[in-house]
Design a protein around this motif. Structure first.
Motif, PDB file in Angstrom:
ATOM      1  N   ALA A   9       0.848  -1.195   0.000  1.00 26.11           N
ATOM      2  CA  ALA A   9       0.000   0.000   0.000  1.00 26.11           C
ATOM      3  C   ALA A   9       0.881   1.242   0.000  1.00 26.11           C
ATOM      4  CB  ALA A   9      -0.893   0.001   1.229  1.00 26.11           C
ATOM      5  N   VAL A  10       0.743   2.062  -1.026  1.00 25.07           N
ATOM      6  CA  VAL A  10       1.540   3.283  -1.146  1.00 25.07           C
ATOM      7  C   VAL A  10       0.710   4.466  -0.671  1.00 25.07           C
ATOM      8  CG1 VAL A  10       2.846   4.768  -2.703  1.00 25.07           C
ATOM      9  CG2 VAL A  10       2.773   2.290  -3.108  1.00 25.07           C
ATOM     10  N   ILE A 153      -1.725   0.612 -11.939  1.00 24.01           N
ATOM     11  CA  ILE A 153      -2.255  -0.739 -11.746  1.00 24.01           C
ATOM     12  C   ILE A 153      -3.609  -0.677 -11.027  1.00 24.01           C
ATOM     13  CG2 ILE A 153      -1.845  -2.986 -10.667  1.00 24.01           C
ATOM     14  CD1 ILE A 153       1.165  -2.314 -10.815  1.00 24.01           C
ATOM     15  N   THR A 154      -4.569  -1.434 -11.526  1.00 19.79           N
ATOM     16  CA  THR A 154      -5.877  -1.522 -10.879  1.00 19.79           C
ATOM     17  C   THR A 154      -5.921  -2.777 -10.006  1.00 19.79           C
ATOM     18  OG1 THR A 154      -6.902  -2.861 -12.619  1.00 19.79           O
ATOM     19  CG2 THR A 154      -6.933  -0.454 -12.912  1.00 19.79           C
ATOM     20  N   PRO A 155      -6.809  -2.813  -9.021  1.00 18.89           N
ATOM     21  CA  PRO A 155      -6.923  -4.011  -8.177  1.00 18.89           C
ATOM     22  C   PRO A 155      -7.176  -5.280  -8.990  1.00 18.89           C
ATOM     23  CG  PRO A 155      -8.089  -2.185  -7.162  1.00 18.89           C
ATOM     24  CD  PRO A 155      -7.681  -1.720  -8.535  1.00 18.89           C
ATOM     25  N   GLU A 156      -7.987  -5.157 -10.031  1.00 17.21           N
ATOM     26  CA  GLU A 156      -8.322  -6.324 -10.846  1.00 17.21           C
ATOM     27  C   GLU A 156      -7.113  -6.901 -11.580  1.00 17.21           C
ATOM     28  OE1 GLU A 156     -11.836  -3.947  -9.973  1.00 17.21           O
ATOM     29  OE2 GLU A 156      -9.912  -3.413 -10.868  1.00 17.21           O
ATOM     30  N   GLY A 172      -2.146   2.369  -4.654  1.00 15.20           N
ATOM     31  CA  GLY A 172      -2.232   3.603  -3.889  1.00 15.20           C
ATOM     32  C   GLY A 172      -3.642   3.952  -3.501  1.00 15.20           C
ATOM     33  N   LYS A 173      -4.116   5.097  -4.015  1.00 15.57           N
ATOM     34  CA  LYS A 173      -5.387   5.659  -3.564  1.00 15.57           C
ATOM     35  C   LYS A 173      -6.612   4.824  -3.918  1.00 15.57           C
ATOM     36  CE  LYS A 173      -5.520   8.802  -7.544  1.00 15.57           C
ATOM     37  NZ  LYS A 173      -5.560  10.223  -7.962  1.00 15.57           N
ATOM     38  N   VAL A 174      -6.448   3.779  -4.732  1.00 15.45           N
ATOM     39  CA  VAL A 174      -7.589   2.888  -4.993  1.00 15.45           C
ATOM     40  C   VAL A 174      -7.959   2.096  -3.740  1.00 15.45           C
ATOM     41  CG1 VAL A 174      -7.085   2.648  -7.447  1.00 15.45           C
ATOM     42  CG2 VAL A 174      -6.098   1.020  -5.828  1.00 15.45           C
ATOM     43  N   LEU A 175      -7.097   2.128  -2.725  1.00 22.08           N
ATOM     44  CA  LEU A 175      -7.344   1.371  -1.505  1.00 22.08           C
ATOM     45  C   LEU A 175      -8.218   2.100  -0.487  1.00 22.08           C
ATOM     46  CD1 LEU A 175      -3.785  -0.151  -0.945  1.00 22.08           C
ATOM     47  CD2 LEU A 175      -5.888  -1.452  -1.389  1.00 22.08           C
ATOM     48  N   TRP A 176      -8.507   3.374  -0.742  1.00 22.34           N
ATOM     49  CA  TRP A 176      -9.324   4.111   0.224  1.00 22.34           C
ATOM     50  C   TRP A 176     -10.210   5.130  -0.477  1.00 22.34           C
ATOM     51  CZ3 TRP A 176      -3.924   4.608   0.083  1.00 22.34           C
ATOM     52  CH2 TRP A 176      -3.425   5.826  -0.416  1.00 22.34           C
ATOM     53  N   ALA A 193     -10.679  -0.922   2.248  1.00 22.14           N
ATOM     54  CA  ALA A 193      -9.425  -1.521   1.774  1.00 22.14           C
ATOM     55  C   ALA A 193      -9.519  -3.042   1.750  1.00 22.14           C
ATOM     56  CB  ALA A 193      -8.266  -1.074   2.656  1.00 22.14           C
ATOM     57  N   SER A 194     -10.145  -3.609   2.754  1.00 24.05           N
ATOM     58  CA  SER A 194     -10.284  -5.066   2.820  1.00 24.05           C
ATOM     59  C   SER A 194     -11.096  -5.594   1.640  1.00 24.05           C
ATOM     60  CB  SER A 194     -10.940  -5.480   4.139  1.00 24.05           C
ATOM     61  OG  SER A 194     -10.091  -5.161   5.231  1.00 24.05           O
TER      62      SER A 194
END
Length: 205
Positions: A9-10, A153-156, A172-176, A193-194
Motif C-alpha cells: 500500500a503506497v 495498476i488496478t486491483p483487478e 495507492g489511492k484505490v485502496l481508500w 481496503a479489505s
C-alpha cells in the motif's frame, strides 16, 4: 526485515494526519507492507508513529537521498523504495539493514540495481510500458531478479501481475475513499481496503 510479498500500500497524501489514518487502517488488513512516501508532510513522523503503534511492515517511498534513508531507519522503518536507482541510496539502505527496492525500467537497470545489493527492482511506471506482458517478457531471461511493480495498476490486474512473476504489486489511492480519510474514520478505511484486497489478492499472499 524481509521483502514484502503481495500488495504494497503506497500512502501518498497532502496531510500527515490523513497518512496516519490510512496507515493505521491498512496495517489492520492483509497488505504486505505500508509505504509512506517522502512527499507526505512529516513522512518520518508518520512512519515513527505507525511503528510505535505496532504497525507491521512500514517503510518509506520516494526515497531519493542518503539522508532520507537514515531518517527512515531512525524512525523504525524497515524498507526504502525509490523511483530510480541511486547507488549511494541502495548501499546506505543495505548497510543499515533495510530492504532496498530502487526503481528500474529496462533489463539493464534491473540487473544493475540487484548488482548494487538491492533486494528487488521496482518496475516503474509499469502501466506505461506494457504492463503484465512487459513483466512476463522480462521475467523470461531474468527469472532470478525479484520484481516489484508500480504505476497505473488496478486491483483487478494484481492477480495477473503476481501470476506473471512479480513478487509484490503497489496500489495507492484505490485502496481508500477520500471522504473516509477526511473524516478520520479508520474503520471505514479498513473495511473499504479489505474489500479491495479481496479483489486484488484473493489468495492472501
Amino acid at each position: 526485515m524481509s521483502l514484502p510479498r503481495g500488495v504494497v500500500a503506497v500512502v501518498r497524501t497532502g496531510s500527515a494526519e490523513h497518512a496516519l489514518t490510512i496507515g493505521r487502517a491498512l496495517s489492520g488488513t492483509r497488505v504486505a507492507a505500508v509505504e509512506v512516501t517522502f512527499t507526505v508532510p512529516d513522512a518520518v513522523g508518520v512512519i515513527a508513529r505507525l511503528v510505535g503503534e505496532g504497525a507491521g511492515n512500514v517503510g518509506a517511498g520516494t526515497v531519493r537521498t542518503v539522508g532520507q534513508v537514515r531518517e527512515c531507519a531512525q524512525a523504525g522503518g524497515g524498507f526504502v523504495v525509490s523511483p530510480h536507482t541511486d547507488a549511494a541510496v541502495v548501499r546506505e539502505a543495505v548497510d543499515l539493514g533495510l530492504v532496498a527496492v530502487p526503481g528500474a525500467l529496462t533489463p539493464s537497470e534491473m540487473v544493475a540495481a540487484i548488482g548494487l545489493g538491492a533486494h528487488a527492482a521496482k518496475v516503474f511506471p509499469v502501466g506505461a510500458v506494457g504492463g503484465v506482458e512487459y513483466v512476463r517478457s522480462v521475467r523470461e531471461p531474468l527469472p532470478d531478479v525479484p520484481l516489484v511493480v508500480s504505476g497505473g495498476i488496478t486491483p483487478e490486474q494484481v492477480p495477473a501481475y503476481l501470476a506473471a512473476g512479480a513478487v509484490a504489486v503497489c496500489l495507492g489511492k484505490v485502496l481508500w475513499r477520500e471522504e473516509d480519510v477526511a473524516a478520520g474514520d479508520v474503520e471505514a478505511v479498513r473495511r473499504y481496503a479489505s474489500a479491495v484486497l479481496d479483489v486484488a489478492d484473493p489468495a492472501g499472499r
